[in-house]
Design a protein around this motif. Sequence first.
Motif, PDB file in Angstrom:
ATOM      1  N   UNK A 110       0.826  -1.206   0.000  1.00  0.00           N
ATOM      2  CA  UNK A 110       0.000   0.000   0.000  1.00  0.00           C
ATOM      3  C   UNK A 110       0.857   1.251   0.000  1.00  0.00           C
ATOM      4  N   UNK A 111       2.054   1.178   0.648  1.00  0.00           N
ATOM      5  CA  UNK A 111       2.926   2.361   0.631  1.00  0.00           C
ATOM      6  C   UNK A 111       3.334   2.678  -0.804  1.00  0.00           C
ATOM      7  N   UNK A 112       3.561   1.642  -1.591  1.00  0.00           N
ATOM      8  CA  UNK A 112       4.017   1.843  -2.969  1.00  0.00           C
ATOM      9  C   UNK A 112       2.862   2.251  -3.889  1.00  0.00           C
ATOM     10  N   UNK A 113       1.637   1.812  -3.556  1.00  0.00           N
ATOM     11  CA  UNK A 113       0.518   2.051  -4.468  1.00  0.00           C
ATOM     12  C   UNK A 113       0.124   3.527  -4.448  1.00  0.00           C
ATOM     13  N   UNK A 114       0.001   4.097  -5.649  1.00  0.00           N
ATOM     14  CA  UNK A 114      -0.344   5.510  -5.749  1.00  0.00           C
ATOM     15  C   UNK A 114      -1.542   5.668  -6.687  1.00  0.00           C
ATOM     16  N   UNK A 115      -2.717   5.982  -6.136  1.00  0.00           N
ATOM     17  CA  UNK A 115      -3.894   6.094  -7.010  1.00  0.00           C
ATOM     18  C   UNK A 115      -3.723   7.146  -8.092  1.00  0.00           C
ATOM     19  N   UNK A 116      -2.918   8.196  -7.802  1.00  0.00           N
ATOM     20  CA  UNK A 116      -2.750   9.278  -8.791  1.00  0.00           C
ATOM     21  C   UNK A 116      -2.166   8.737 -10.092  1.00  0.00           C
TER      22      UNK A 116
END
Length: 404
Positions: A6-12
Amino acid sequence: MTTRATRKHDPEAWRLRFPILETCTYLVNHSLGAMPRSVVDKLRHYHEQWAMRGVRAWAEGWWEAPVTIGDLVGRIVNAPEGTVVMHQNVSLIQSIVASALDFSTRRNKVVYSSLHFPTCMYVWEAQKRRGARISMVASPDGITVPTELMCAAIDEETLIVPISHVLYKSSYKQDVEAIVARAHEVGALVLLDCYQSTGTVPIDVQALGVDMICGGSVKWLCGGPGAAFLYTRPELLETLEPSITGWAAHADPFAFELGEQRYAQGPWRMLHGSPAVVALYAASAGHETILEVGVEAIRAWSIRLTEELRADLSDRGFRVTSPADPERRGGTLTVGLAEDEDGPAFVKALEQESILVDHRPDAGIRVSPHFYTRRSELAEFAEVLSALRASGKWKDFVDRAGVY
Ligand SMILES: Cc1ncc(COP(=O)(O)O)c(C=O)c1O
């Protein structure tokens, strides 16, 4: 819950690909996932093929689309190549599977739960005319279906267990491993409807050992309508002879043989007539996007967001009706309302604030973030929902509900 994923995941990084996200807070992914821009490229390709290649398009991808795009979906659920085919919808798929079964022996029982999606019930209930006996396992609370109750209903006379992986109303995630183990112990088949899990909950059909799974592209796969999938376990596939059939399921369709069906080997035998190519092409844009993001990353982000929202809503005095344990729920959170509150009116009032969700009786408002959802959007949803409750403004929207 913050993990490495989740730290790596970026919705942008994904949002620009989905035009609707510029216009509203899109939290209704359990119903209709947002459309990726790449659908336009797929439709352009379809258009160019039809316009410029004409009849040659059949040999240049159209005829094989149900299997090639089936293989694409197969990668999302770890199905071996040549085990997945595409159809128009899940209702048709359930009917095709039912048409391959024989209900004339003692083993003619169909076991499903009262929280299965109703379209599937209609299909299996209709098999009573062909000798099927139905055993519907009742949910004690309208939210869950205890595994012990499901397993207890499955016996030596059970032919098939058509159930949902994640329940559409409450987001409860069934203990598939235990149900498959019980079914196989007594020689029954399991047809798992993964519509509410594919694309948001990791699925490995081979590890699950499940006989068949189905689902559609409309929701978490961001693929739009008309592109449902059916996986059949390879050894089982070779034995099935659906009576809902046609020339696409024939061993040599272009020989135009007379008389009885001679079934093709492999996934083709689960097909019938000419495929709805345009819907399959469009859907493949969603499938490719999901593969690119990765379902593990989607799941980690989903759990983080739904856990945060659950805490926020509880603090604000809302009752979250979907299971508290994230391991036991899919990608949706359901929010219960008071008896004198009107769910569809809340949905309409939220829509007025450009927040899209929906409502189902008993479970409540369904809220579903996806990999492109910002944490701030869920905070905004909780804030607006609270304000609507406090002000009673939702009452202005009673009897103005739409159809979704
Ligand atoms: C679990 C489940 N099964 C099936 C369907 C729909 O089936 P069909 O593809 O026949 O419209 C839905 C939702 O639309 C669903 O949530």
